[in-house]
Motif scaffolding. Structure first.
Motif, PDB file in Angstrom:
ATOM      1  N   PRO A   8       0.736  -1.228   0.195  1.00  0.00           N
ATOM      2  CA  PRO A   8       0.163  -0.040  -0.055  1.00  0.00           C
ATOM      3  C   PRO A   8       0.855   1.265   0.133  1.00  0.00           C
ATOM      4  O   PRO A   8       0.457   2.153  -0.742  1.00  0.00           O
ATOM      5  CB  PRO A   8      -1.000  -0.211   1.298  1.00  0.00           C
ATOM      6  N   LYS A   9       1.844   1.158   0.647  1.00  0.00           N
ATOM      7  CA  LYS A   9       2.489   2.461   0.826  1.00  0.00           C
ATOM      8  C   LYS A   9       3.205   2.853  -0.459  1.00  0.00           C
ATOM      9  O   LYS A   9       3.351   4.241  -1.047  1.00  0.00           O
ATOM     10  CB  LYS A   9       3.686   2.375   1.827  1.00  0.00           C
ATOM     11  N   HIS A  10       3.713   1.771  -1.103  1.00  0.00           N
ATOM     12  CA  HIS A  10       4.416   2.166  -2.502  1.00  0.00           C
ATOM     13  C   HIS A  10       3.274   2.775  -3.477  1.00  0.00           C
ATOM     14  O   HIS A  10       3.395   3.699  -4.372  1.00  0.00           O
ATOM     15  CB  HIS A  10       5.072   1.031  -2.965  1.00  0.00           C
ATOM     16  N   ALA A  11       2.072   2.184  -3.432  1.00  0.00           N
ATOM     17  CA  ALA A  11       1.118   2.674  -4.430  1.00  0.00           C
ATOM     18  C   ALA A  11       0.774   4.183  -4.126  1.00  0.00           C
ATOM     19  O   ALA A  11       0.587   4.758  -4.900  1.00  0.00           O
ATOM     20  CB  ALA A  11      -0.273   1.872  -4.047  1.00  0.00           C
ATOM     21  N   ALA A  12       0.662   4.490  -2.654  1.00  0.00           N
ATOM     22  CA  ALA A  12       0.412   5.770  -2.391  1.00  0.00           C
ATOM     23  C   ALA A  12       1.675   6.788  -2.828  1.00  0.00           C
ATOM     24  O   ALA A  12       1.355   7.729  -3.780  1.00  0.00           O
ATOM     25  CB  ALA A  12       0.137   5.850  -0.924  1.00  0.00           C
ATOM     26  N   ILE A  13       2.901   6.266  -2.950  1.00  0.00           N
ATOM     27  CA  ILE A  13       3.709   7.185  -3.323  1.00  0.00           C
ATOM     28  C   ILE A  13       3.688   7.366  -4.915  1.00  0.00           C
ATOM     29  O   ILE A  13       3.874   8.332  -5.391  1.00  0.00           O
ATOM     30  CB  ILE A  13       5.275   6.752  -2.806  1.00  0.00           C
ATOM     31  N   MET A  14       3.497   5.971  -5.362  1.00  0.00           N
ATOM     32  CA  MET A  14       3.437   6.153  -6.717  1.00  0.00           C
ATOM     33  C   MET A  14       2.188   7.175  -7.404  1.00  0.00           C
ATOM     34  O   MET A  14       2.364   8.131  -8.400  1.00  0.00           O
ATOM     35  CB  MET A  14       3.102   4.767  -7.515  1.00  0.00           C
ATOM     36  N   LEU A  15       0.976   7.167  -7.011  1.00  0.00           N
ATOM     37  CA  LEU A  15       0.086   7.968  -7.113  1.00  0.00           C
ATOM     38  C   LEU A  15       0.272   9.425  -7.196  1.00  0.00           C
ATOM     39  O   LEU A  15      -0.057  10.190  -8.024  1.00  0.00           O
ATOM     40  CB  LEU A  15      -1.380   7.637  -6.739  1.00  0.00           C
ATOM     41  N   GLY A  16       0.768   9.603  -5.729  1.00  0.00           N
ATOM     42  CA  GLY A  16       1.172  11.139  -5.462  1.00  0.00           C
ATOM     43  C   GLY A  16       2.415  11.569  -6.279  1.00  0.00           C
ATOM     44  O   GLY A  16       2.251  12.987  -6.837  1.00  0.00           O
ATOM     45  N   THR A  17       3.287  10.953  -6.578  1.00  0.00           N
ATOM     46  CA  THR A  17       4.464  11.382  -7.420  1.00  0.00           C
ATOM     47  C   THR A  17       3.973  11.707  -8.942  1.00  0.00           C
ATOM     48  O   THR A  17       4.391  12.551  -9.801  1.00  0.00           O
ATOM     49  CB  THR A  17       5.665  10.415  -7.494  1.00  0.00           C
ATOM     50  N   SER A  18       3.061  10.463  -9.387  1.00  0.00           N
ATOM     51  CA  SER A  18       2.554  10.711 -10.912  1.00  0.00           C
ATOM     52  C   SER A  18       1.813  12.055 -10.901  1.00  0.00           C
ATOM     53  O   SER A  18       1.870  12.558 -12.085  1.00  0.00           O
ATOM     54  CB  SER A  18       1.831   9.370 -11.175  1.00  0.00           C
ATOM     55  N   ALA A  19       1.224  12.254 -10.028  1.00  0.00           N
ATOM     56  CA  ALA A  19       0.072  13.503 -10.142  1.00  0.00           C
ATOM     57  C   ALA A  19       0.958  14.673 -10.162  1.00  0.00           C
ATOM     58  O   ALA A  19       0.801  15.641 -10.841  1.00  0.00           O
ATOM     59  CB  ALA A  19      -0.814  13.607  -8.870  1.00  0.00           C
ATOM     60  N   LYS A  20       2.106  14.751  -9.233  1.00  0.00           N
ATOM     61  CA  LYS A  20       2.853  15.967  -9.582  1.00  0.00           C
ATOM     62  C   LYS A  20       3.627  15.914 -10.778  1.00  0.00           C
ATOM     63  O   LYS A  20       3.927  17.133 -11.209  1.00  0.00           O
ATOM     64  CB  LYS A  20       4.198  15.859  -8.359  1.00  0.00           C
TER      65      LYS A  20
END
Length: 399
Positions: free
Chosen positions: A233-245
């Motif tokens: 889960p933590k990696h999925a959250a980082i991935m979506l946040g970084t992608s949005a940026k």
């Protein structure tokens, strides 16, 4: 002649008595069955640790109802931090010092792989590992019974849905660089090969990584219009946040290991909206009778726990083990338990139908797909948005 007949009768009587007496079984008394589990209560995968706590509440419920065949469950939960070396030490401690009868669940492919040889060597029952790796059941092992649908099958179903239903042209795969992630990648590649297609990009991530900017750029550069994730889960959250940026917004799709939709919505700050994911169990708002019963147990025995799929999966993964213990009766020898498990056919709990046989150790072979949509709940007079699952399909199976 008379002496010989008497001797023969004595021998026959002893043989009958021996057949009826199963002898002592480790971890089992007239009043108790000892069952152990490891699960990450700390560390990078701690959000999955709710599974092991859910199992504890399930056993609390069973004990309050009188136990199983008159025996109460004594439950041993240990925190392995998702570290295979710690998992090995825990398995040894629970078996050799606490004298447990068997293991329930256990989160993580790598932790489970680390202890599987020990479990096989000692002929220990192990049911419902909280991971969909094919290693548990292919080939079948006598005392190991899988429940979770296989990762390759689930990834294949997600890939087919992206192409056939969503009309996506370029699929990429973001995965944890171990047996867990590679299991999903295998299924995606299998489906693409069947269609004469190639993966737009496969991007691995190590468990300890936290900066995913370079991973996002690889996916963005590939031009993928759909990305399937097989991470924690933590990696999925980082991935979506970084992608949005970085301005990259493909169709996100995810393994059932990320199906706790309310949790994922919260830790991604709403970015989980519209993500499509696999499911192995009923959705949290299900009105299924067992789901309602288990929810009441959570409110009674663990009111501080959140009612989400990671938590109640701890009930579902153990349901077939409990059913096998019931069917085995008072004789809970390993051989008798295994025979009882092999009689389960389309057994129905809160997950998909479960079947075992002498040749089959893989319980569930189906998943269904759902999508994250926003919901509204009132909290202290204020509207709060949360993520909930909208079902997109019935149970799907790879033949």
């Amino acid at each position: 002649m008379k002496k010989f007949m008497v001797l023969a009768l004595v021998i026959a009587a002893l043989a009958v008595a021996g057949a009826a007496w199963a002898g002592p079984v480790q971890g089992v008394t007239d009043t108790e069955i000892r069952i152990g589990q490891w699960g990450p209560q700390t560390g990078p995968a701690a959000l999955w640790g709710a599974v092991a706590r859910g199992t504890g509440v399930y056993f609390d419920l069973l004990n309050a109802e009188g136990g199983i065949n008159g025996r109460k469950i004594k439950y041993y939960l240990r925190d392995d931090g998702y570290n295979p070396n710690r998992t090995k030490a825990i398995a040894k401690e629970l078996w050799e010092q606490e004298k447990i009868w068997g293991f329930a669940c256990g989160v993580g492919t790598s932790p489970g792989m680390a202890v599987m040889p020990y479990i096989i060597k000692n002929n220990i029952p192990w049911v419902g590992m909280a991971t969909g790796s094919p290693h548990w059941t292919q080939p079948p092992k006598k005392t190991i019974f899988g429940v979770y649908p296989l990762y390759p099958d689930e990834a294949q179903i997600l890939t087919a849905y992206a192409i056939d239903t969503m009309k996506k042209k370029k699929i990429a795969f973001f995965y944890q660089n171990d047996d867990y992630g590679k299991g999903g990648l295998e299924g995606c590649l299998r489906e693409l090969k069947k269609r004469g297609m190639k993966l737009a990009a496969d991007v691995p991530v190590e468990v300890g990584e936290t900066d995913l900017a370079s991973h996002v750029m690889k996916l963005k550069k590939s031009g993928a219009d759909a990305v399937i994730m097989w991470v924690y889960p933590k990696h999925a959250a980082i991935m979506l946040g970084t992608s949005a940026k970085l301005g990259y917004r493909p169709q996100w799709m995810a393994c059932s290991t990320l199906s706790d939709v309310a949790l994922m919505f919260k830790i991604t700050k709403g970015l989980w909206k519209d993500t499509i994911f696999g499911n192995f169990a009923e959705l949290p708002d299900s009105t299924n009778k067992l789901m309602l019963k288990y929810h009441r147990a959570q409110q009674k025995y663990a009111p501080k726990e959140r009612w989400g799929v990671f938590f109640y999966a701890g009930f579902g993964f153990v349901e077939p083990m409990v059913e096998g213990i019931k069917r085995a009766g008072k004789d809970l020898s390993v051989d008798n338990f295994v025979k009882a498990m092999e009689t389960l056919k389309d057994f129905q709990g809160i997950m998909g139908p479960i079947t075992y046989s002498a040749e089959r150790r893989q319980g569930i072979k189906q998943v269904f797909l759902a999508k994250c949509v926003p919901g509204i709940v009132m909290v202290k007079g204020k509207k709060v948005t949360y993520g909930k699952g909208k079902r997109l399909s019935g149970w799907l199976k790879i033949d």
